[in-house]
Design a protein around this motif. Structure first.
Motif, PDB file in Angstrom:
ATOM      1  N   ARG A 111       0.484   7.712   1.411  1.00 49.37           N
ATOM      2  CA  ARG A 111       1.552   8.655   1.734  1.00 49.37           C
ATOM      3  C   ARG A 111       1.869   9.457   0.488  1.00 49.37           C
ATOM      4  N   ARG A 142       5.383  12.655   6.276  1.00 51.41           N
ATOM      5  CA  ARG A 142       4.609  11.771   7.158  1.00 51.41           C
ATOM      6  C   ARG A 142       4.703  10.337   6.670  1.00 51.41           C
ATOM      7  N   ASP A 193       2.343   8.079   7.134  1.00 52.31           N
ATOM      8  CA  ASP A 193       1.011   7.815   6.584  1.00 52.31           C
ATOM      9  C   ASP A 193       0.202   9.096   6.618  1.00 52.31           C
TER      10      ASP A 193
END
Length: 113
Positions: A33, A87, A89
């Motif tokens: 990430r 996000r 991931d």
């Protein structure tokens, strides 16, 4: 003006360390990430790179093609980091592209004369 150029270069290297170090830390952790270090590193690299491209020296400026190449790569890195920052991931290929482009940008800086 030389002092200003050296300060910009120093901050530029700090940005590189944040971007690469943050990405390596995330990669080693196993969770891909975008972290704050990567985001700030990309921002610092882009801003100080623009500052370093200004004609601050007497006749010893880098080639315009080199500056454009580094700028395009830095913008790509920034866009990839900025739009992926929320996000949970990030796709492995996307993440490795950020790392790869960061290393390519450093290689252009060092090896292009």
């Amino acid at each position: 003006m030389e002092a200003l150029r050296l300060i910009l270069l120093y901050v530029h290297l700090i940005g590189f360390a944040l971007l690469l170090g943050g990405s390596i830390a995330q990669y080693v952790s196993g969770r891909l990430r975008i972290n704050a270090a990567m985001l700030w590193g990309a921002v610092i690299q882009l801003l100080t790179g623009v500052g370093l491209s200004a004609p601050l020296r007497d006749g010893d400026e880098p080639a315009p093609a080199k500056l454009v190449t580094k700028f395009v790569i830095a913008v790509l890195i920034f866009v990839m980091v900025f739009f992926s920052r929320k996000r949970a991931d990030v796709n492995r290929g996307h993440f490795l592209a950020i790392v790869g482009l960061t290393l390519v940008n450093a290689a252009v800086a060092v090896f292009w004369r």
